[in-house]
Design a protein around this motif. Sequence first.
Motif, PDB file in Angstrom:
ATOM      1  N   LYS A   1      26.368  42.345  67.506  1.00 50.44           N
ATOM      2  CA  LYS A   1      26.799  42.843  66.201  1.00 50.44           C
ATOM      3  C   LYS A   1      25.626  42.763  65.226  1.00 50.44           C
ATOM      4  CE  LYS A   1      31.718  41.875  66.668  1.00 50.44           C
ATOM      5  NZ  LYS A   1      31.654  41.814  68.121  1.00 50.44           N
ATOM      6  N   GLN A   2      25.382  43.864  64.544  1.00 53.22           N
ATOM      7  CA  GLN A   2      24.179  43.996  63.715  1.00 53.22           C
ATOM      8  C   GLN A   2      24.430  43.461  62.309  1.00 53.22           C
ATOM      9  OE1 GLN A   2      23.181  48.057  62.986  1.00 53.22           O
ATOM     10  NE2 GLN A   2      21.103  47.621  62.278  1.00 53.22           N
ATOM     11  N   THR A   3      23.399  42.878  61.708  1.00 49.03           N
ATOM     12  CA  THR A   3      23.435  42.472  60.305  1.00 49.03           C
ATOM     13  C   THR A   3      22.479  43.370  59.518  1.00 49.03           C
ATOM     14  OG1 THR A   3      23.955  40.176  60.857  1.00 49.03           O
ATOM     15  CG2 THR A   3      23.025  40.597  58.677  1.00 49.03           C
ATOM     16  N   TYR A   4      22.963  43.910  58.409  1.00 46.78           N
ATOM     17  CA  TYR A   4      22.166  44.838  57.612  1.00 46.78           C
ATOM     18  C   TYR A   4      22.432  44.583  56.130  1.00 46.78           C
ATOM     19  CZ  TYR A   4      26.675  47.220  57.497  1.00 46.78           C
ATOM     20  OH  TYR A   4      28.015  47.513  57.348  1.00 46.78           O
ATOM     21  N   THR A   5      21.565  45.152  55.274  1.00 51.18           N
ATOM     22  CA  THR A   5      21.712  45.003  53.825  1.00 51.18           C
ATOM     23  C   THR A   5      22.051  46.347  53.220  1.00 51.18           C
ATOM     24  OG1 THR A   5      20.117  43.197  53.769  1.00 51.18           O
ATOM     25  CG2 THR A   5      20.598  44.299  51.678  1.00 51.18           C
ATOM     26  N   PHE A   6      23.187  46.402  52.525  1.00 48.27           N
ATOM     27  CA  PHE A   6      23.636  47.634  51.866  1.00 48.27           C
ATOM     28  C   PHE A   6      24.203  47.282  50.504  1.00 48.27           C
ATOM     29  CE2 PHE A   6      27.123  50.672  50.982  1.00 48.27           C
ATOM     30  CZ  PHE A   6      26.368  51.830  50.875  1.00 48.27           C
ATOM     31  N   ALA A   7      23.807  48.067  49.481  1.00 44.83           N
ATOM     32  CA  ALA A   7      24.265  47.857  48.108  1.00 44.83           C
ATOM     33  C   ALA A   7      23.960  46.437  47.636  1.00 44.83           C
ATOM     34  CB  ALA A   7      25.761  48.149  47.984  1.00 44.83           C
ATOM     35  N   GLY A   8      22.826  45.907  48.077  1.00 50.55           N
ATOM     36  CA  GLY A   8      22.399  44.586  47.634  1.00 50.55           C
ATOM     37  C   GLY A   8      23.089  43.432  48.313  1.00 50.55           C
ATOM     38  N   GLU A   9      23.926  43.690  49.320  1.00 49.65           N
ATOM     39  CA  GLU A   9      24.644  42.622  50.011  1.00 49.65           C
ATOM     40  C   GLU A   9      24.337  42.657  51.501  1.00 49.65           C
ATOM     41  OE1 GLU A   9      28.778  42.763  49.226  1.00 49.65           O
ATOM     42  OE2 GLU A   9      28.578  42.572  47.047  1.00 49.65           O
ATOM     43  N   GLU A  10      24.277  41.472  52.100  1.00 56.31           N
ATOM     44  CA  GLU A  10      24.074  41.373  53.543  1.00 56.31           C
ATOM     45  C   GLU A  10      25.424  41.449  54.243  1.00 56.31           C
ATOM     46  OE1 GLU A  10      22.614  37.742  55.999  1.00 56.31           O
ATOM     47  OE2 GLU A  10      20.813  38.845  55.386  1.00 56.31           O
ATOM     48  N   VAL A  11      25.509  42.335  55.218  1.00 58.86           N
ATOM     49  CA  VAL A  11      26.786  42.593  55.893  1.00 58.86           C
ATOM     50  C   VAL A  11      26.582  42.444  57.398  1.00 58.86           C
ATOM     51  CG1 VAL A  11      28.639  44.264  56.246  1.00 58.86           C
ATOM     52  CG2 VAL A  11      27.370  44.251  54.078  1.00 58.86           C
ATOM     53  N   THR A  12      27.546  41.816  58.064  1.00 49.73           N
ATOM     54  CA  THR A  12      27.554  41.748  59.521  1.00 49.73           C
ATOM     55  C   THR A  12      28.623  42.693  60.043  1.00 49.73           C
ATOM     56  OG1 THR A  12      26.798  39.453  59.530  1.00 49.73           O
ATOM     57  CG2 THR A  12      27.863  40.268  61.527  1.00 49.73           C
ATOM     58  N   ALA A  13      28.229  43.591  60.924  1.00 49.33           N
ATOM     59  CA  ALA A  13      29.151  44.601  61.438  1.00 49.33           C
ATOM     60  C   ALA A  13      30.232  43.961  62.296  1.00 49.33           C
ATOM     61  CB  ALA A  13      28.381  45.637  62.249  1.00 49.33           C
ATOM     62  N   ASP A  14      31.373  44.636  62.403  1.00 49.48           N
ATOM     63  CA  ASP A  14      32.452  44.152  63.252  1.00 49.48           C
ATOM     64  C   ASP A  14      32.538  44.937  64.558  1.00 49.48           C
ATOM     65  OD1 ASP A  14      33.311  46.543  62.274  1.00 49.48           O
ATOM     66  OD2 ASP A  14      35.144  45.778  61.337  1.00 49.48           O
ATOM     67  N   ASP A  15      31.489  45.728  64.863  1.00 46.44           N
ATOM     68  CA  ASP A  15      31.435  46.458  66.122  1.00 46.44           C
ATOM     69  C   ASP A  15      29.995  46.472  66.620  1.00 46.44           C
ATOM     70  OD1 ASP A  15      30.059  48.412  64.631  1.00 46.44           O
ATOM     71  OD2 ASP A  15      31.895  49.525  64.213  1.00 46.44           O
ATOM     72  N   ASN A  16      29.751  47.183  67.687  1.00 44.59           N
ATOM     73  CA  ASN A  16      28.413  47.214  68.284  1.00 44.59           C
ATOM     74  C   ASN A  16      27.676  48.513  67.992  1.00 44.59           C
ATOM     75  OD1 ASN A  16      29.409  44.838  69.435  1.00 44.59           O
ATOM     76  ND2 ASN A  16      28.203  45.106  71.267  1.00 44.59           N
ATOM     77  N   ARG A  17      28.016  49.164  66.919  1.00 45.02           N
ATOM     78  CA  ARG A  17      27.256  50.336  66.492  1.00 45.02           C
ATOM     79  C   ARG A  17      25.957  49.893  65.800  1.00 45.02           C
ATOM     80  NH1 ARG A  17      32.623  52.352  65.621  1.00 45.02           N
ATOM     81  NH2 ARG A  17      32.904  54.442  66.524  1.00 45.02           N
ATOM     82  N   VAL A  18      24.950  50.749  65.906  1.00 44.55           N
ATOM     83  CA  VAL A  18      23.706  50.527  65.155  1.00 44.55           C
ATOM     84  C   VAL A  18      23.849  51.220  63.814  1.00 44.55           C
ATOM     85  CG1 VAL A  18      21.235  51.005  65.050  1.00 44.55           C
ATOM     86  CG2 VAL A  18      22.284  50.309  67.212  1.00 44.55           C
ATOM     87  N   ARG A  19      23.452  50.537  62.757  1.00 45.86           N
ATOM     88  CA  ARG A  19      23.516  51.102  61.416  1.00 45.86           C
ATOM     89  C   ARG A  19      22.142  51.050  60.761  1.00 45.86           C
ATOM     90  NH1 ARG A  19      28.431  48.984  62.487  1.00 45.86           N
ATOM     91  NH2 ARG A  19      30.269  50.054  61.661  1.00 45.86           N
ATOM     92  N   LYS A  20      21.905  52.034  59.909  1.00 42.36           N
ATOM     93  CA  LYS A  20      20.648  52.068  59.169  1.00 42.36           C
ATOM     94  C   LYS A  20      20.928  52.573  57.768  1.00 42.36           C
ATOM     95  CE  LYS A  20      15.870  53.730  59.296  1.00 42.36           C
ATOM     96  NZ  LYS A  20      14.847  54.483  60.069  1.00 42.36           N
ATOM     97  N   VAL A  21      20.217  52.005  56.788  1.00 39.07           N
ATOM     98  CA  VAL A  21      20.378  52.405  55.394  1.00 39.07           C
ATOM     99  C   VAL A  21      19.192  53.275  54.989  1.00 39.07           C
ATOM    100  CG1 VAL A  21      20.645  51.625  53.019  1.00 39.07           C
ATOM    101  CG2 VAL A  21      21.671  50.306  54.887  1.00 39.07           C
ATOM    102  N   PHE A  22      19.492  54.447  54.479  1.00 40.85           N
ATOM    103  CA  PHE A  22      18.466  55.377  53.999  1.00 40.85           C
ATOM    104  C   PHE A  22      18.491  55.364  52.473  1.00 40.85           C
ATOM    105  CE2 PHE A  22      19.569  56.607  58.219  1.00 40.85           C
ATOM    106  CZ  PHE A  22      18.412  57.110  58.788  1.00 40.85           C
ATOM    107  N   ARG A  23      17.323  55.204  51.864  1.00 45.53           N
ATOM    108  CA  ARG A  23      17.241  55.063  50.414  1.00 45.53           C
ATOM    109  C   ARG A  23      16.252  56.057  49.823  1.00 45.53           C
ATOM    110  NH1 ARG A  23      17.215  49.773  52.511  1.00 45.53           N
ATOM    111  NH2 ARG A  23      19.001  48.487  51.835  1.00 45.53           N
ATOM    112  N   THR A  24      16.544  56.506  48.612  1.00 48.43           N
ATOM    113  CA  THR A  24      15.597  57.328  47.870  1.00 48.43           C
ATOM    114  C   THR A  24      15.960  57.274  46.391  1.00 48.43           C
ATOM    115  OG1 THR A  24      14.498  59.490  47.796  1.00 48.43           O
ATOM    116  CG2 THR A  24      16.878  59.508  47.974  1.00 48.43           C
TER     117      THR A  24
END
Length: 342
Positions: free
Chosen positions: A310-333
């Motif tokens: 399960k992946q941990t990522y940062t979105f909207a200023g918060e660290e989130v741990t996924a509840d599945d095995n998908r890969v996630r990526k945050v794109f910013r501009t």
Amino acid sequence: MAKQKGFSLIELMVAITISLLLMAGVVQMFLSSKTVFTTQQGLSRLQETGRLAVEFMARDVRQAGFFGPAYATSWNMISTLNNKNQFGNDYSPETAMRVFNGDSLPAGLVLNPAPNSDTQVVAVYTASDMSVPVVQQNDSGNVYVELTTPAGQDCPSGICEGDILVAADFEKMWIFQVTGVSENGGMVTLAHGAGSDPGNQITEWGGNPDYPTQDVNPGAEVFRLKTSVFYIADGPNNIPTLYQKVGREPSFPLLVGVENIFYNVGVDTDADRVANNYVAPEAVANWENAVSLQLEALVMTPGDNAASDKQTYTFAGEEVTADDNRVRKVFRTTVAIRNKLL
């Protein structure tokens, strides 16, 4: 007489065992290759989806507030609509852009399917890319434009009854709803009567020499006004999807796999047309001061087996741990609203 010879039971069992081991190796290689292919395919799709999501939203935000040759300000923009500061969806034309909470949309903004809970909705307001030149001075009830035949358009000069239009020259602009469209000798007559949804509050304007500010003369241009809305809702197979709604057309799924979007608004507080700070949408006191937008798009792979953990990522200023095995990526501009920087 020669004796018949063959494999003994032990030799046969050994051969079968070796064959099974070889087959297991082949199957394992096949499964590993398939897993790698699926993962790479998912990551490629994730990259493509994220890049397109950012590009589509940034393109429309960048063009927000374009209303033809005149720069939109509160003093040179005249709206004849029933609610002078609204047309199509709830907004004031000078704002160019608004960001709403998907759980509490204004009454004039109806989205189907509805946005997912705890997501944001961005609405961008601008004139269309195509304009039609004015060919004759307007009178009290009509604006006259050139007859053209754009490809794929059923209405004269691409303008249909009920469209919200802006007639603009380099000094001023009039926003009105066209209530009648007719052709006559290479010219299109655009009537602006009472109408409905929203209809015109001021139905007679133009042609009076005592009020030259109401003139729409040759040299001016007429544009269709466009509202472009981006938001997140569950799409095919209940996968979060980036939806877009343009004008009064139904919403349509734009990109599957965009799980969420998040915005911070750049606000100009000292009138130098540069963002002094970035704030949450609900903290924007005056949307006329919004000059840029920071956006984040959270994109996930379509399959639930792209990651071993399960992946941990940062979105909207918060660290989130996924509840599945998908890969996630945050794109910013960060996108500047060009028409606010002129």
